[in-house]
Design a protein around this motif. Structure first.
Motif, mmCIF file in Angstrom:
data_model
loop_
_atom_site.group_PDB
_atom_site.id
_atom_site.type_symbol
_atom_site.label_atom_id
_atom_site.label_comp_id
_atom_site.label_asym_id
_atom_site.label_seq_id
_atom_site.Cartn_x
_atom_site.Cartn_y
_atom_site.Cartn_z
ATOM 1 N N ALA A 135 -10.172 -3.695 5.624
ATOM 2 C CA ALA A 135 -9.608 -2.415 5.755
ATOM 3 C C ALA A 135 -8.876 -2.231 4.539
ATOM 4 C CB ALA A 135 -8.754 -2.456 6.808
ATOM 5 N N GLU A 136 -9.414 -2.242 3.244
ATOM 6 C CA GLU A 136 -8.671 -2.184 2.167
ATOM 7 C C GLU A 136 -8.818 -0.453 1.921
ATOM 8 O OE1 GLU A 136 -10.098 -3.973 -1.475
ATOM 9 O OE2 GLU A 136 -9.049 -5.707 -0.935
ATOM 10 N N CYS A 137 -7.766 0.088 1.227
ATOM 11 C CA CYS A 137 -7.760 1.326 1.065
ATOM 12 C C CYS A 137 -7.178 1.999 2.408
ATOM 13 C CB CYS A 137 -9.112 2.045 0.654
ATOM 14 S SG CYS A 137 -8.591 3.667 -0.433
ATOM 15 N N LYS A 138 -6.542 1.216 3.367
ATOM 16 C CA LYS A 138 -5.965 1.927 4.479
ATOM 17 C C LYS A 138 -4.291 1.690 4.233
ATOM 18 C CE LYS A 138 -9.831 2.918 6.503
ATOM 19 N NZ LYS A 138 -9.807 4.269 6.899
ATOM 20 N N PHE A 139 -3.803 2.711 4.494
ATOM 21 C CA PHE A 139 -2.199 2.580 4.474
ATOM 22 C C PHE A 139 -1.471 2.997 5.778
ATOM 23 C CE2 PHE A 139 -3.885 3.097 0.403
ATOM 24 C CZ PHE A 139 -3.172 2.508 -0.361
ATOM 25 N N GLU A 140 -0.342 2.648 5.970
ATOM 26 C CA GLU A 140 0.209 2.756 7.285
ATOM 27 C C GLU A 140 0.917 4.057 7.307
ATOM 28 O OE1 GLU A 140 3.632 -0.126 7.741
ATOM 29 O OE2 GLU A 140 2.047 -1.635 8.680
ATOM 30 N N LYS A 141 0.966 4.944 8.134
ATOM 31 C CA LYS A 141 1.640 6.382 8.383
ATOM 32 C C LYS A 141 3.063 6.466 7.637
ATOM 33 C CE LYS A 141 2.626 9.983 11.345
ATOM 34 N NZ LYS A 141 2.316 10.670 12.863
ATOM 35 N N ASP A 142 3.182 7.500 6.854
ATOM 36 C CA ASP A 142 4.341 7.689 6.294
ATOM 37 C C ASP A 142 4.798 6.885 4.869
ATOM 38 O OD1 ASP A 142 5.077 9.651 8.082
ATOM 39 O OD2 ASP A 142 6.113 8.378 9.469
ATOM 40 N N MET A 143 3.651 6.122 4.592
ATOM 41 C CA MET A 143 3.962 5.558 3.469
ATOM 42 C C MET A 143 3.975 6.384 2.098
ATOM 43 S SD MET A 143 2.020 1.759 3.620
ATOM 44 C CE MET A 143 2.391 1.085 1.927
ATOM 45 N N ARG A 144 4.685 6.123 1.128
ATOM 46 C CA ARG A 144 4.660 7.030 0.012
ATOM 47 C C ARG A 144 3.981 6.310 -1.203
ATOM 48 N NH1 ARG A 144 9.550 10.128 -0.389
ATOM 49 N NH2 ARG A 144 9.819 9.641 -2.522
ATOM 50 N N GLU A 156 -11.789 8.904 -1.554
ATOM 51 C CA GLU A 156 -10.976 7.595 -0.641
ATOM 52 C C GLU A 156 -9.310 7.823 -0.804
ATOM 53 O OE1 GLU A 156 -14.766 5.912 -2.425
ATOM 54 O OE2 GLU A 156 -13.214 7.326 -3.209
ATOM 55 N N ILE A 157 -8.994 8.290 -2.007
ATOM 56 C CA ILE A 157 -7.554 8.780 -1.894
ATOM 57 C C ILE A 157 -7.407 10.095 -1.536
ATOM 58 C CG2 ILE A 157 -5.934 9.291 -3.677
ATOM 59 C CD1 ILE A 157 -6.613 6.370 -3.598
ATOM 60 N N LEU A 158 -8.089 10.834 -1.573
ATOM 61 C CA LEU A 158 -7.705 12.441 -0.944
ATOM 62 C C LEU A 158 -7.754 12.349 0.358
ATOM 63 C CD1 LEU A 158 -9.619 14.670 -3.172
ATOM 64 C CD2 LEU A 158 -7.424 13.998 -3.681
ATOM 65 N N ALA A 187 3.753 2.260 -2.813
ATOM 66 C CA ALA A 187 2.629 1.886 -3.672
ATOM 67 C C ALA A 187 2.307 3.028 -4.654
ATOM 68 C CB ALA A 187 1.361 1.487 -2.807
ATOM 69 N N ALA A 188 1.460 2.913 -5.593
ATOM 70 C CA ALA A 188 1.015 3.740 -6.626
ATOM 71 C C ALA A 188 -0.535 3.549 -6.873
ATOM 72 C CB ALA A 188 1.864 3.388 -7.975
ATOM 73 N N ILE A 189 -0.750 4.851 -6.986
ATOM 74 C CA ILE A 189 -2.068 4.982 -7.380
ATOM 75 C C ILE A 189 -2.630 5.138 -8.868
ATOM 76 C CG2 ILE A 189 -4.599 6.114 -7.065
ATOM 77 C CD1 ILE A 189 -3.138 4.806 -4.489
ATOM 78 N N PHE A 215 -5.462 -3.400 -4.881
ATOM 79 C CA PHE A 215 -6.775 -3.301 -4.728
ATOM 80 C C PHE A 215 -7.350 -2.241 -5.190
ATOM 81 C CE2 PHE A 215 -4.441 -2.447 -0.811
ATOM 82 C CZ PHE A 215 -4.796 -1.098 -0.586
ATOM 83 N N ASN A 216 -8.762 -1.699 -5.181
ATOM 84 C CA ASN A 216 -9.271 -0.607 -5.641
ATOM 85 C C ASN A 216 -9.464 0.301 -4.362
ATOM 86 O OD1 ASN A 216 -12.263 0.912 -6.081
ATOM 87 N ND2 ASN A 216 -11.024 0.909 -7.911
ATOM 88 N N CYS A 217 -9.197 1.520 -4.937
ATOM 89 C CA CYS A 217 -9.652 2.719 -3.614
ATOM 90 C C CYS A 217 -10.368 3.963 -4.249
ATOM 91 C CB CYS A 217 -8.234 3.308 -3.342
ATOM 92 S SG CYS A 217 -8.152 3.847 -1.698
ATOM 93 N N GLY A 218 -11.540 3.446 -5.075
ATOM 94 C CA GLY A 218 -12.561 4.386 -5.362
ATOM 95 C C GLY A 218 -12.791 4.441 -6.887
#
Length: 263
Positions: A135-144, A156-158, A187-189, A215-218
């Motif tokens: 489940a990479e590129c998955k984040f918990e709700k309200d993460m900044r 994947e980011i949008l 985290a930072a993209i 990890f990579n996200c696109g």
């Protein structure tokens, strides 16, 4: 002083025709610079584009236009301005841009991109991102998540905004990493490339051992965008396409890559 005197004496003996040709060459050069087409380039996206106007992408664009005898002048500006100016047709082109649906009918990109970048996720060493299996590129709700102002990101980011993730803008990727190191982001993209180690952005941001690649996200393509509304936009696009084909065929593109990335 001695060598200067010799040079002046020698020049004085040159036939008038040579002096005339020299003056004509200088005048032509000045005229070409004045008649150069102004296009914009972002100012903080190394190694593609640096604040001083150098960079891999800058050289590729200039070489492509030079190959078809089109004089252009690069105006180095913040990316947000570069983007807004080409969208409003104030300038015929801007780079480097990533495609968004909102560009339909407004901009057209070159057939081949200038480069490819990775939308990589960086995390704080002391606060790693919770992961689930497969489940990479998955984040918990309200993460900044820190992103760079005005940048385009892959789907994947949008799509993360629909999952409740909060995007917070930073001025540059380096600034985003500094905010992450200060624990102001979850985290930072960060946009990285395949020619350099991912630690390069960490070094540039001087965040030491506080942050790391997660990890990579696109993947996002970086291209030059041409305005469909600017009177020179379509013509300039055609010229660029032709010039790019030429530098790709004659080896100029590969030489540029080797020079910038020590291939």
């Amino acid at each position: 002083m001695h060598s200067t005197s010799l040079r002046i004496s020698y020049t004085a003996k040159l036939p008038a025709v040579f002096l005339a040709c020299a003056l004509l060459s200088i005048a032509s050069s000045v005229h070409a610079q004045r008649g150069a087409i102004r296009i914009m380039v972002e100012d903080a996206a190394e190694p593609w584009s640096y604040p001083d106007g150098s960079g891999y992408a800058n050289e590729v664009v200039l070489a492509a236009f030079q190959a078809v005898d089109v004089p252009v002048k690069l105006e180095v500006v913040p990316y947000s301005r570069c983007k807004s100016q080409v969208l409003s047709a104030a300038v015929p082109a801007c780079f480097s841009m990533g495609w968004l649906p909102e560009f339909n009918g407004v901009l057209r990109f070159s057939t081949k991109p200038l480069f490819k970048v990775n939308a990589d996720v960086f995390e704080h060493v002391e606060h790693p991102i919770p992961r689930k299996l497969n489940a990479e590129c998955k984040f918990e709700k309200d993460m900044r998540l820190g992103i760079t102002r005005g940048y385009e990101y892959p789907e994947e980011i949008l799509g993360l905004s629909k999952e409740g993730v909060v995007f917070v803008e930073a001025v540059t990727d380096q600034n985003s990493l500094k905010m992450l190191a200060a624990k102001r982001f979850s985290a930072a993209i960060i946009m990285t490339n395949d020619f350099e180690p991912k630690s390069r952005k960490i070094q540039l941001s001087d965040t030491g051992d506080k942050v790391r690649f997660a990890f990579n996200c696109g993947v996002q393509l970086g291209s030059i965008g041409f305005s469909l509304k600017h009177p020179q936009g379509i013509t300039l696009l055609a010229k660029f396409e032709s010039g790019f084909q030429k530098i790709e065929a004659n080896g100029t593109l590969k030489k540029n890559q080797a020079r910038w990335f020590d291939l």
